[in-house]
Design an enzyme around this catalytic site. Structure first.
Site, mmCIF file in Angstrom:
data_model
loop_
_atom_site.group_PDB
_atom_site.id
_atom_site.type_symbol
_atom_site.label_atom_id
_atom_site.label_comp_id
_atom_site.label_asym_id
_atom_site.label_seq_id
_atom_site.Cartn_x
_atom_site.Cartn_y
_atom_site.Cartn_z
ATOM 1 N N ASP A 20 108.315 2.982 3.103
ATOM 2 C CA ASP A 20 108.438 2.514 4.486
ATOM 3 C C ASP A 20 107.154 2.790 5.265
ATOM 4 O OD1 ASP A 20 109.740 1.374 6.628
ATOM 5 O OD2 ASP A 20 110.732 3.231 7.243
ATOM 6 N N ASN A 68 116.356 -7.333 4.446
ATOM 7 C CA ASN A 68 115.006 -7.753 4.859
ATOM 8 C C ASN A 68 114.887 -9.252 5.108
ATOM 9 O OD1 ASN A 68 113.230 -5.263 2.864
ATOM 10 N ND2 ASN A 68 113.952 -5.177 4.985
#
Length: 242
Positions: A20, A68
């Site tokens: 991330d 996503n």
């Protein structure tokens, strides 16, 4: 930090990473988010190459989640292009370095060219055993368990499986990760303390590390420190200390 041999003896054999912070890393530099994703992709090779010396046999990375798809079309299209480019560019090096690559996740939504490249890379590296790299692509743990449960139910409906024989181990055999050991250590970069629907079933007894470093800045030295500190933890799996 412990020496390499000490880490290998008491360290984790399977490390999973939620990579991330690519977008924030790019934005902090006044660049588009995709610039950060490209930087993050380059970081993967360094971490994979460091695994053998640390005794890490299995490395699983979270590349793209089922959630996503909610990102902008530009970012999603850019990521899909990056995945195709990464596989094409890195295939030979991964094979030569003894890395076996697997992909987990639902491939139905992915374009045929990308799926073809994924299949080719899995086939090309199938004989390797130095490091097992698993890439979670269009992966969500709840989605994985749902798909596994559907397949298990089909086996019961067809008479191939008795409901009375269904156990935790039975369901595990239907998961995307059925040929992999459960992760010992899960790392999330970028300062977020969430597990984001990643390996929920498999990580029931994993140790977690949430660190502030953004993924493009995550180095092999940081990785080695986290692997080394894992060996200092007392792993009881629900039992009491002896």
């Amino acid at each position: 930090m412990s020496g390499t041999s000490d880490i290998a003896d008491g360290g984790p054999k399977h490390v999973a990473v939620i990579m991330d912070g690519n977008g924030r890393w790019a934005q902090a530099r006044g660049r588009p988010r995709l610039f950060g994703h490209h930087a993050g992709a380059k970081r993967v090779r360094e971490i994979v190459e460091s695994c053998p010396n640390l005794g890490v046999k299995y490395l699983t990375i979270f590349a793209f989640s089922t959630e996503n798809w909610k990102r902008t079309q530009v970012e999603v299209a850019g990521l899909m292009s990056l995945f195709r480019r990464y596989i094409t560019k890195e295939a030979r090096a991964l094979c030569d370095e003894g890395v076996r690559v697997r992909f987990i996740g639902d491939r139905v939504q992915l374009d045929r060219k990308l799926v073809s490249l994924m299949d080719e890379l899995e086939g090309m590296t199938a004989h390797n055993d130095r490091v097992h790299l698993t890439i979670a692509l269009n992966y969500g743990s709840r989605d994985e368990v749902s798909r596994a449960t559907k397949r298990l139910a089909e086996e019961v409906a067809s008479g191939n499986l008795d409901p009375a024989d269904v156990t935790e181990e039975t369901l595990t055999k239907f998961l995307d990760t059925r040929v992999l050991p459960d992760p010992d250590l899960v790392i999330r970069t970028s300062g977020e303390a969430r597990i984001s629907n990643f390996l929920l079933w498999q990580s029931a007894y994993a140790e977690y590390e949430f660190i502030d470093t953004l993924w493009p800045d995550f180095s092999s030295e940081i990785f080695a420190n986290l692997v080394g500190s894992y060996g200092k933890r007392e792993r009881r799996f629900g039992a009491v200390p002896a």
